[in-house]
Design a protein around this motif. Structure first.
Motif, PDB file in Angstrom:
ATOM      1  N   UNK A 241       0.799  -0.977   0.031  1.00  0.00           N
ATOM      2  CA  UNK A 241      -0.052  -0.059  -0.045  1.00  0.00           C
ATOM      3  C   UNK A 241       0.859   1.125   0.196  1.00  0.00           C
ATOM      4  N   UNK A 242       0.598   2.244  -0.927  1.00  0.00           N
ATOM      5  CA  UNK A 242       1.261   3.318  -0.794  1.00  0.00           C
ATOM      6  C   UNK A 242       0.754   4.428   0.282  1.00  0.00           C
ATOM      7  N   UNK A 243       1.809   4.518   0.772  1.00  0.00           N
ATOM      8  CA  UNK A 243       1.801   5.541   1.903  1.00  0.00           C
ATOM      9  C   UNK A 243       1.947   7.076   1.839  1.00  0.00           C
ATOM     10  N   UNK A 244       2.972   7.237   1.166  1.00  0.00           N
ATOM     11  CA  UNK A 244       3.483   8.647   0.822  1.00  0.00           C
ATOM     12  C   UNK A 244       4.125   8.868  -0.499  1.00  0.00           C
ATOM     13  N   UNK A 245       3.945   9.952  -1.095  1.00  0.00           N
ATOM     14  CA  UNK A 245       4.381  10.369  -2.449  1.00  0.00           C
ATOM     15  C   UNK A 245       5.158  11.796  -2.207  1.00  0.00           C
ATOM     16  N   UNK A 246       6.275  11.859  -2.992  1.00  0.00           N
ATOM     17  CA  UNK A 246       6.793  13.225  -2.895  1.00  0.00           C
ATOM     18  C   UNK A 246       7.907  13.129  -3.989  1.00  0.00           C
ATOM     19  N   UNK A 247       8.055  14.553  -4.631  1.00  0.00           N
ATOM     20  CA  UNK A 247       9.179  14.635  -5.754  1.00  0.00           C
ATOM     21  C   UNK A 247      10.336  14.862  -4.931  1.00  0.00           C
ATOM     22  N   UNK A 248      11.697  14.733  -5.559  1.00  0.00           N
ATOM     23  CA  UNK A 248      12.864  14.801  -4.906  1.00  0.00           C
ATOM     24  C   UNK A 248      13.018  16.420  -4.888  1.00  0.00           C
ATOM     25  N   UNK A 249      12.406  17.264  -5.752  1.00  0.00           N
ATOM     26  CA  UNK A 249      12.860  18.429  -5.672  1.00  0.00           C
ATOM     27  C   UNK A 249      11.631  19.204  -4.924  1.00  0.00           C
ATOM     28  N   UNK A 250      10.717  18.399  -4.061  1.00  0.00           N
ATOM     29  CA  UNK A 250       9.973  19.187  -3.252  1.00  0.00           C
ATOM     30  C   UNK A 250      10.140  18.629  -1.768  1.00  0.00           C
ATOM     31  N   UNK A 251       9.875  19.254  -0.835  1.00  0.00           N
ATOM     32  CA  UNK A 251      10.181  18.939   0.422  1.00  0.00           C
ATOM     33  C   UNK A 251       9.215  18.398   1.243  1.00  0.00           C
ATOM     34  N   UNK A 252       7.656  18.713   0.694  1.00  0.00           N
ATOM     35  CA  UNK A 252       6.527  18.238   1.410  1.00  0.00           C
ATOM     36  C   UNK A 252       6.027  17.089   0.788  1.00  0.00           C
ATOM     37  N   UNK A 253       5.859  15.895   1.496  1.00  0.00           N
ATOM     38  CA  UNK A 253       5.321  14.803   0.661  1.00  0.00           C
ATOM     39  C   UNK A 253       3.874  14.614   0.863  1.00  0.00           C
ATOM     40  N   UNK A 254       3.121  14.175   0.052  1.00  0.00           N
ATOM     41  CA  UNK A 254       1.677  13.945  -0.004  1.00  0.00           C
ATOM     42  C   UNK A 254       1.383  12.651   0.666  1.00  0.00           C
ATOM     43  N   UNK A 255       0.448  12.342   1.495  1.00  0.00           N
ATOM     44  CA  UNK A 255       0.225  11.390   2.246  1.00  0.00           C
ATOM     45  C   UNK A 255      -1.107  10.658   1.371  1.00  0.00           C
ATOM     46  N   UNK A 256      -1.276   9.399   1.099  1.00  0.00           N
ATOM     47  CA  UNK A 256      -2.248   8.679   0.573  1.00  0.00           C
ATOM     48  C   UNK A 256      -2.853   7.482   1.649  1.00  0.00           C
ATOM     49  N   UNK A 257      -4.290   7.570   0.992  1.00  0.00           N
ATOM     50  CA  UNK A 257      -4.760   6.430   1.348  1.00  0.00           C
ATOM     51  C   UNK A 257      -5.513   5.601   0.025  1.00  0.00           C
ATOM     52  N   UNK A 258      -5.778   4.361   0.263  1.00  0.00           N
ATOM     53  CA  UNK A 258      -6.346   3.420  -0.991  1.00  0.00           C
ATOM     54  C   UNK A 258      -5.781   3.454  -2.354  1.00  0.00           C
ATOM     55  N   UNK A 259      -4.251   3.533  -2.250  1.00  0.00           N
ATOM     56  CA  UNK A 259      -3.789   3.408  -3.386  1.00  0.00           C
ATOM     57  C   UNK A 259      -2.579   1.897  -2.940  1.00  0.00           C
ATOM     58  N   UNK A 260      -2.757   1.364  -4.088  1.00  0.00           N
ATOM     59  CA  UNK A 260      -1.798   0.142  -4.080  1.00  0.00           C
ATOM     60  C   UNK A 260      -0.892  -0.040  -5.168  1.00  0.00           C
ATOM     61  N   UNK A 261       0.325  -0.867  -4.708  1.00  0.00           N
ATOM     62  CA  UNK A 261       1.413  -0.841  -5.750  1.00  0.00           C
ATOM     63  C   UNK A 261       1.289  -2.077  -6.259  1.00  0.00           C
ATOM     64  N   UNK A 262       1.481  -2.428  -7.764  1.00  0.00           N
ATOM     65  CA  UNK A 262       2.000  -3.715  -8.102  1.00  0.00           C
ATOM     66  C   UNK A 262       3.249  -3.579  -8.625  1.00  0.00           C
ATOM     67  N   UNK A 263       4.269  -4.662  -8.385  1.00  0.00           N
ATOM     68  CA  UNK A 263       5.496  -4.860  -8.528  1.00  0.00           C
ATOM     69  C   UNK A 263       5.509  -5.546  -9.813  1.00  0.00           C
ATOM     70  N   UNK A 264       6.408  -4.921 -10.887  1.00  0.00           N
ATOM     71  CA  UNK A 264       6.859  -5.429 -11.911  1.00  0.00           C
ATOM     72  C   UNK A 264       8.283  -5.797 -12.104  1.00  0.00           C
ATOM     73  N   UNK A 265       8.650  -6.945 -12.636  1.00  0.00           N
ATOM     74  CA  UNK A 265      10.049  -7.616 -12.720  1.00  0.00           C
ATOM     75  C   UNK A 265      10.865  -7.304 -13.979  1.00  0.00           C
TER      76      UNK A 265
END
Length: 441
Positions: A241-265
């Motif tokens: 589950x994705x908990x947080x998103x932020x750009x390297x150029x930005x200091x303030x992260x964005x918190x999420x709910x309900x977003x899932x990650x599917x890992x590809x190899x």
């Protein structure tokens, strides 16, 4: 919602050790409305497919509608700011030629077709003429079935919405009235300039099994080309589950709910730079299966069917290269090079470690009237010219005894007024540029 064309770095930890993965695109349900009165003939059960990720639920949900009836793809073919310039000077990213016979967007559209997703919307805006023409010619009925389509939705203005699309989310919002034409349950949002192969049915099955609102597909691993200030950072927990998103150029992260990650190899290149595009072409000619496989029988890559003659080779020496249709190769030496369609290479030329995109037309050179304006330098590669570690865009005119070798070993250089630039020590000759005889670049 983050831009779909944006690469993101995920921090994933299952045993206390962080692993880098990259987020690439989204499966977003809920943008369209699903009409419960719509009752397609359902299979006895949804097909079983294997899942890469051990955290995903193994058992499929029964009685789900097949993806060709319930899922539509939204493909973005361009962006206002491209780091593939000057290849994008007159075309969008998705329309850039690759591997002799293809365009970048062919890889993603082919993924959809091979995954039985036959409702495909292409949202275009910047320099979209070439891309729109390619999509309409290549996919008008190509393995899409009776109800399948590839529909181009160009940017537009209306009394309610003035100005162009303001990013991916705005483009989807403004096109909802078109996207709701078919009663689909989920939308698969895809950037059109990424190079990878994926069975989207696995992603959809995982999305449905986990009852996700949004699923982001992510690729394990990170390469040196991906270490970029524009790369974002996603933090996910052990349940993917994705908990947080932020750009390297930005200091303030964005918190999420309900977003899932599917890992590809598998292999995945998102063409963030000239160097990445160059390397993707070079990898497609290597003997080792490290890059994108354009010759995969199980997952074919579709494109425009062309009525071109076979390539003519006259006493040329060719090693470890890919040659497109309709070329004329005279007494030349070609090594580790991608040669595009209708390329003419004349006597004595030497080309190594390069990408030659070819030509849109044949130029008549025997004195007869030609539709091409006569110039001192004909289209193609001139006699005794030498090209090393370069990208030569379409319809370029390389004169006789020319050396395109980055003679001063320049890292970056803007010589656009002279018909070329240098990016990451790679020489890039502009589309339709003319390089005079005896030039040394």
């Amino acid at each position: 919602m983050p831009q779909t064309s944006l690469m993101m770095t995920l921090q994933f930890s299952s045993s206390g050790t962080p692993v880098n993965v990259q987020a690439k695109h989204f499966l977003i349900p809920g943008l369209g409305r699903y009409d419960h009165k719509y009752s397609p003939k359902l299979p006895s059960k949804f097909p079983k497919t294997s899942i890469f990720n051990s955290h995903q639920i193994p058992n499929p949900i029964l009685h789900q509608p097949p993806v060709n009836q319930s899922v539509a793809a939204i493909v973005f073919g361009d962006g206002s700011e491209s780091r593939l310039y000057p290849l994008t000077k007159r075309r969008s990213e998705g329309a850039i030629p690759i591997a002799s016979n293809y365009r970048l967007i062919d890889a993603v559209v082919s993924n959809c077709i091979n995954s039985n997703i036959n409702k495909i919307y292409a949202l275009t805006q910047f320099n979209s003429t070439s891309l729109n023409s390619h999509l309409s010619r290549a996919y008008s009925g190509a393995s899409l079935g009776k109800e399948g389509f590839v529909e181009v939705i160009a940017a537009y203005q209306s009394p309610e919405d003035q100005g162009w699309f303001q990013g991916t989310a705005d483009a989807i919002r403004r096109c909802l009235w078109v996207l709701e034409e078919y009663p689909v349950a989920e939308f698969l949002v895809l950037p059109g300039h990424h190079l990878y192969k994926m069975d989207y049915q696995r992603v959809i099955e995982s999305h449905r099994n986990r009852k996700s609102d949004i699923t982001i597909v992510a690729s394990n691993g990170i390469t040196k080309r991906d270490r970029d200030p524009g790369v974002g950072v996603l933090k996910i927990n052990t349940e993917n589950q994705v908990m947080q998103y932020s750009l390297k150029s930005n200091k303030e992260p964005v918190n999420y709910a309900v977003v899932e990650a599917y890992l590809f190899e598998g292999y995945w290149e998102d063409m963030r730079s000239i160097e990445a595009f160059y390397q993707a072409n070079m990898e497609c000619i290597k003997k080792l299966n490290t890059g994108y496989n354009f010759c995969d029988r199980d997952s074919p890559v579709y494109t425009i069917p062309r009525n071109l003659p076979p390539t003519v080779v006259n006493d040329a020496m060719i090693t470890d290269s890919v040659i497109g249709d309709g070329c004329i190769l005279n007494r030349c030496k070609i090594k580790s090079t991608v040669v595009g369609m209708r390329t003419k290479i004349r006597d004595g030329a030497i080309i190594e470690d390069s990408v030659i995109m070819g030509s849109d037309v044949y130029q008549i050179e025997d004195g007869r009237e030609s539709s091409i304006k006569s110039t001192s330098v004909p289209i193609g590669i001139g006699e005794n010219s030498e090209i090393r570690k370069a990208i030569v865009d379409k319809n370029a005119r390389i004169g006789k005894n020319v050396k395109i070798i980055n003679k001063d070993n320049v890292e970056e250089g803007d010589r656009e007024a002279n018909g070329y630039i240098i990016s990451g020590r790679i020489m890039v000759v502009l589309r339709s540029a003319e390089i005079p005889d005896n030039s040394i670049l």
